[in-house]
Design a protein around this motif. Structure first.
Motif, PDB file in Angstrom:
ATOM      1  N   CYS A  95       0.869  -1.192   0.006  1.00  0.00           N
ATOM      2  CA  CYS A  95      -0.017   0.046  -0.144  1.00  0.00           C
ATOM      3  C   CYS A  95       0.915   1.138   0.035  1.00  0.00           C
ATOM      4  O   CYS A  95       2.037   1.188   0.579  1.00  0.00           O
ATOM      5  CB  CYS A  95      -1.010   0.094   1.217  1.00  0.00           C
ATOM      6  N   ASN A  96       0.211   2.358  -0.502  1.00  0.00           N
ATOM      7  CA  ASN A  96       0.951   3.615  -0.795  1.00  0.00           C
ATOM      8  C   ASN A  96       0.018   4.660  -0.679  1.00  0.00           C
ATOM      9  O   ASN A  96      -1.230   4.509  -1.032  1.00  0.00           O
ATOM     10  CB  ASN A  96       1.910   3.608  -1.787  1.00  0.00           C
ATOM     11  N   GLU A  97       0.513   6.073  -0.360  1.00  0.00           N
ATOM     12  CA  GLU A  97      -0.578   7.237  -0.314  1.00  0.00           C
ATOM     13  C   GLU A  97      -1.219   7.346  -1.672  1.00  0.00           C
ATOM     14  O   GLU A  97      -2.047   8.035  -1.835  1.00  0.00           O
ATOM     15  CB  GLU A  97       0.148   8.394   0.182  1.00  0.00           C
ATOM     16  N   ASP A  98      -0.342   7.038  -2.986  1.00  0.00           N
ATOM     17  CA  ASP A  98      -0.942   7.251  -4.337  1.00  0.00           C
ATOM     18  C   ASP A  98      -2.019   6.252  -4.456  1.00  0.00           C
ATOM     19  O   ASP A  98      -2.718   6.306  -5.518  1.00  0.00           O
ATOM     20  CB  ASP A  98      -0.205   7.487  -5.226  1.00  0.00           C
ATOM     21  N   MET A  99      -2.380   5.098  -3.922  1.00  0.00           N
ATOM     22  CA  MET A  99      -3.034   4.276  -4.217  1.00  0.00           C
ATOM     23  C   MET A  99      -4.725   4.450  -4.230  1.00  0.00           C
ATOM     24  O   MET A  99      -5.140   4.912  -3.075  1.00  0.00           O
ATOM     25  CB  MET A  99      -2.797   2.551  -3.452  1.00  0.00           C
ATOM     26  N   THR A 100      -5.408   4.150  -5.309  1.00  0.00           N
ATOM     27  CA  THR A 100      -6.843   4.519  -5.147  1.00  0.00           C
ATOM     28  C   THR A 100      -7.638   3.268  -5.001  1.00  0.00           C
ATOM     29  O   THR A 100      -7.135   2.159  -4.974  1.00  0.00           O
ATOM     30  CB  THR A 100      -7.090   5.272  -6.440  1.00  0.00           C
ATOM     31  N   ALA A 101      -9.087   3.646  -4.592  1.00  0.00           N
ATOM     32  CA  ALA A 101      -9.769   2.408  -4.570  1.00  0.00           C
ATOM     33  C   ALA A 101     -10.021   1.512  -5.736  1.00  0.00           C
ATOM     34  O   ALA A 101      -9.806   0.114  -5.890  1.00  0.00           O
ATOM     35  CB  ALA A 101     -11.201   2.906  -4.247  1.00  0.00           C
ATOM     36  N   SER A 102      -9.762   2.196  -6.999  1.00  0.00           N
ATOM     37  CA  SER A 102      -9.740   1.512  -8.455  1.00  0.00           C
ATOM     38  C   SER A 102      -8.510   0.592  -8.408  1.00  0.00           C
ATOM     39  O   SER A 102      -8.506  -0.488  -8.934  1.00  0.00           O
ATOM     40  CB  SER A 102      -9.609   2.453  -9.306  1.00  0.00           C
ATOM     41  N   ASP A 103      -7.423   1.038  -7.770  1.00  0.00           N
ATOM     42  CA  ASP A 103      -6.134   0.317  -7.819  1.00  0.00           C
ATOM     43  C   ASP A 103      -6.583  -1.114  -7.361  1.00  0.00           C
ATOM     44  O   ASP A 103      -5.767  -2.237  -7.490  1.00  0.00           O
ATOM     45  CB  ASP A 103      -4.922   0.931  -7.279  1.00  0.00           C
ATOM     46  N   LEU A 104      -7.274  -1.421  -6.066  1.00  0.00           N
ATOM     47  CA  LEU A 104      -7.481  -2.236  -5.281  1.00  0.00           C
ATOM     48  C   LEU A 104      -8.725  -3.214  -5.951  1.00  0.00           C
ATOM     49  O   LEU A 104      -8.665  -4.405  -6.091  1.00  0.00           O
ATOM     50  CB  LEU A 104      -7.779  -1.977  -4.192  1.00  0.00           C
ATOM     51  N   VAL A 105      -9.868  -2.404  -6.651  1.00  0.00           N
ATOM     52  CA  VAL A 105     -10.883  -3.186  -6.878  1.00  0.00           C
ATOM     53  C   VAL A 105     -10.908  -3.426  -8.383  1.00  0.00           C
ATOM     54  O   VAL A 105     -11.185  -4.715  -8.937  1.00  0.00           O
ATOM     55  CB  VAL A 105     -12.035  -2.163  -6.655  1.00  0.00           C
ATOM     56  N   GLY A 106     -10.458  -2.404  -9.220  1.00  0.00           N
ATOM     57  CA  GLY A 106     -10.340  -2.569 -10.386  1.00  0.00           C
ATOM     58  C   GLY A 106     -10.762  -1.379 -11.495  1.00  0.00           C
ATOM     59  O   GLY A 106     -11.532  -0.675 -10.814  1.00  0.00           O
ATOM     60  N   ARG A 107     -10.761  -1.494 -12.814  1.00  0.00           N
ATOM     61  CA  ARG A 107     -11.036  -0.261 -13.518  1.00  0.00           C
ATOM     62  C   ARG A 107     -11.232  -0.830 -15.005  1.00  0.00           C
ATOM     63  O   ARG A 107     -10.785  -1.940 -15.540  1.00  0.00           O
ATOM     64  CB  ARG A 107     -10.108   0.733 -13.660  1.00  0.00           C
ATOM     65  N   TYR A 108     -11.881   0.068 -15.986  1.00  0.00           N
ATOM     66  CA  TYR A 108     -12.086  -0.415 -17.242  1.00  0.00           C
ATOM     67  C   TYR A 108     -10.864   0.439 -17.843  1.00  0.00           C
ATOM     68  O   TYR A 108     -10.597   1.732 -17.515  1.00  0.00           O
ATOM     69  CB  TYR A 108     -13.196   0.667 -17.894  1.00  0.00           C
ATOM     70  N   LEU A 109     -10.227  -0.417 -18.891  1.00  0.00           N
ATOM     71  CA  LEU A 109      -9.303   0.009 -19.591  1.00  0.00           C
ATOM     72  C   LEU A 109      -9.162  -0.149 -21.170  1.00  0.00           C
ATOM     73  O   LEU A 109      -9.966  -1.106 -21.562  1.00  0.00           O
ATOM     74  CB  LEU A 109      -7.640  -0.764 -19.103  1.00  0.00           C
ATOM     75  N   LEU A 110      -8.722   0.597 -21.886  1.00  0.00           N
ATOM     76  CA  LEU A 110      -8.606   0.538 -23.326  1.00  0.00           C
ATOM     77  C   LEU A 110      -7.663  -0.210 -23.999  1.00  0.00           C
ATOM     78  O   LEU A 110      -6.501  -0.379 -23.315  1.00  0.00           O
ATOM     79  CB  LEU A 110      -8.689   2.038 -23.895  1.00  0.00           C
ATOM     80  N   ASP A 111      -8.145  -1.261 -24.719  1.00  0.00           N
ATOM     81  CA  ASP A 111      -7.126  -2.066 -25.394  1.00  0.00           C
ATOM     82  C   ASP A 111      -7.462  -2.009 -27.164  1.00  0.00           C
ATOM     83  O   ASP A 111      -8.637  -1.419 -27.297  1.00  0.00           O
ATOM     84  CB  ASP A 111      -6.970  -3.445 -24.816  1.00  0.00           C
TER      85      ASP A 111
ATOM     86  N   GLU B 103      -9.090  -4.015 -28.418  1.00  0.00           N
ATOM     87  CA  GLU B 103     -10.588  -4.571 -28.602  1.00  0.00           C
ATOM     88  C   GLU B 103     -11.539  -3.493 -28.020  1.00  0.00           C
ATOM     89  O   GLU B 103     -12.922  -3.948 -28.217  1.00  0.00           O
ATOM     90  CB  GLU B 103     -10.644  -5.942 -28.211  1.00  0.00           C
ATOM     91  N   GLY B 104     -11.418  -2.632 -27.500  1.00  0.00           N
ATOM     92  CA  GLY B 104     -12.140  -1.665 -26.878  1.00  0.00           C
ATOM     93  C   GLY B 104     -11.800  -1.586 -25.505  1.00  0.00           C
ATOM     94  O   GLY B 104     -10.926  -1.714 -24.849  1.00  0.00           O
ATOM     95  N   THR B 105     -13.040  -1.246 -24.932  1.00  0.00           N
ATOM     96  CA  THR B 105     -13.001  -0.867 -23.433  1.00  0.00           C
ATOM     97  C   THR B 105     -13.426  -2.263 -22.521  1.00  0.00           C
ATOM     98  O   THR B 105     -14.282  -2.860 -22.691  1.00  0.00           O
ATOM     99  CB  THR B 105     -13.886  -0.009 -22.658  1.00  0.00           C
ATOM    100  N   LYS B 106     -12.474  -2.605 -21.637  1.00  0.00           N
ATOM    101  CA  LYS B 106     -12.574  -3.890 -20.861  1.00  0.00           C
ATOM    102  C   LYS B 106     -12.128  -3.726 -19.442  1.00  0.00           C
ATOM    103  O   LYS B 106     -11.195  -2.932 -19.047  1.00  0.00           O
ATOM    104  CB  LYS B 106     -11.563  -4.813 -21.545  1.00  0.00           C
ATOM    105  N   TRP B 107     -13.027  -4.323 -18.623  1.00  0.00           N
ATOM    106  CA  TRP B 107     -12.755  -4.433 -17.222  1.00  0.00           C
ATOM    107  C   TRP B 107     -11.737  -5.299 -16.893  1.00  0.00           C
ATOM    108  O   TRP B 107     -11.613  -6.343 -17.361  1.00  0.00           O
ATOM    109  CB  TRP B 107     -14.337  -4.939 -16.540  1.00  0.00           C
ATOM    110  N   HIS B 108     -10.775  -4.630 -16.003  1.00  0.00           N
ATOM    111  CA  HIS B 108      -9.706  -5.392 -15.272  1.00  0.00           C
ATOM    112  C   HIS B 108      -9.773  -5.445 -13.897  1.00  0.00           C
ATOM    113  O   HIS B 108      -9.935  -4.541 -13.200  1.00  0.00           O
ATOM    114  CB  HIS B 108      -8.426  -4.765 -15.684  1.00  0.00           C
ATOM    115  N   ASP B 109     -10.064  -6.527 -13.167  1.00  0.00           N
ATOM    116  CA  ASP B 109      -9.862  -6.758 -11.809  1.00  0.00           C
ATOM    117  C   ASP B 109      -8.667  -6.078 -11.298  1.00  0.00           C
ATOM    118  O   ASP B 109      -7.691  -6.413 -11.665  1.00  0.00           O
ATOM    119  CB  ASP B 109     -10.195  -8.291 -11.446  1.00  0.00           C
TER     120      ASP B 109
END
Length: 270
Positions: free
Chosen positions: A67-83, A85-91
């Motif tokens: 853990c670090n002070e720049d870590m967000t909830a999305s860093d833990l839980v996941g986010r949508y990222l572009l690749d 093939e389009g936008t894809k959810w990454h855990d």
């Protein structure tokens, strides 16, 4: 698919851990009930090694997050990222652990922002769920999932501590540096250096630990003693090895370095 993911987080070789109390039995019982566990203790006293040992012993995959002070909830839980093939959810790592039934270890959790830490709350009570708001999914944790956190309570300021609403969701185990004889055995076992040398290293550490709060923020950790033992086992002069591993990393204050160097010279001369 989940078994394939879990395989990469399994610990293949047993990590050496020397129990100093009933912590193994207590953790095993907590794991049987999937109780969230908090490990409290100073830097380098064996908290992470203990978790690795228990994950191996229990046959569970282990996902560790520094853990670090720049870590967000999305860093833990996941986010949508572009690749391509389009936008894809990454855990995120917490979500992966909850899906596959791993032990999720949040190391030095107090370093994370409090608005990030609160995302673990639904996983640490009777609900055992993780809301993935951005994905519109309510993830029910795998039956084998367990959350473990660690932090160093003596190193935190009043502005940087866990909320009571977080602390009281965990059972807690207190860690400290082992007694001198046990610590020397650990160092000799981990490094291959002579036991007499390990005993001298521990005596140096005890002198430094007595200076905590009197010029040093932290004393010499067991981890640093292992580093010193490894250098000595490689044939490095003990005084030079101690300078590199026990003195220089600990402080930049000239007077304090001189004090530590004097402690080293008491047991080793270059």
């Amino acid at each position: 698919m989940s078994e394939d993911i879990a395989a990469q987080y399994r610990i293949e070789a047993e990590p050496y851990y020397r129990a100093v109390g009933s912590e193994v039995e207590l953790f095993r019982a907590a794991h049987a009930r999937r109780m969230p566990v908090m490990l409290k203790g100073p830097t380098g006293c064996g908290k992470t090694r203990f978790v690795e040992h228990m994950a191996y012993t229990l046959g569970r995959p282990l996902i560790t997050v520094a853990c670090n002070e720049d870590m967000t909830a999305s860093d833990l839980v996941g986010r949508y990222l572009l690749d391509r093939e389009g936008t894809k959810w990454h855990d995120g790592p917490l979500t992966v652990a909850a899906r596959i039934g791993a032990i999720c270890y949040l190391d030095e959790v107090v370093e994370a922002r409090q608005d990030t830490v609160v995302v673990i709350h639904p996983l640490t009570d009777h609900r055992r769920v993780l809301p993935l708001d951005k994905k519109g999914e309510l993830l029910h944790a795998h039956d084998d999932f367990q959350l473990v956190i660690s932090y160093n309570p003596g190193y935190q300021s009043l502005m940087k501590d866990l909320k009571q609403s977080t602390k009281q969701r965990f059972g807690a185990l207190s860690f400290d540096y082992p007694d001198a004889g046990v610590e020397a055995e650990i160092i000799a076992r981990e490094t291959g250096c002579d036991l007499k040398v390990a005993e001298k290293l521990v005596q140096i550490a005890h002198r430094a630990r007595n200076l905590r709060g009197h010029g040093l923020d932290e004393g010499i950790s067991t981890r640093l003693l292992v580093y010193a033992g490894q250098m000595i086992a490689e044939g490095i002069d003990p005084a030079h090895a101690c300078q590199m591993t026990l003195v220089t990393p600990l402080t930049d204050d000239p007077d304090m370095r001189e004090t530590l160097e004097a402690a080293v010279a008491t047991f080793f001369t270059s």
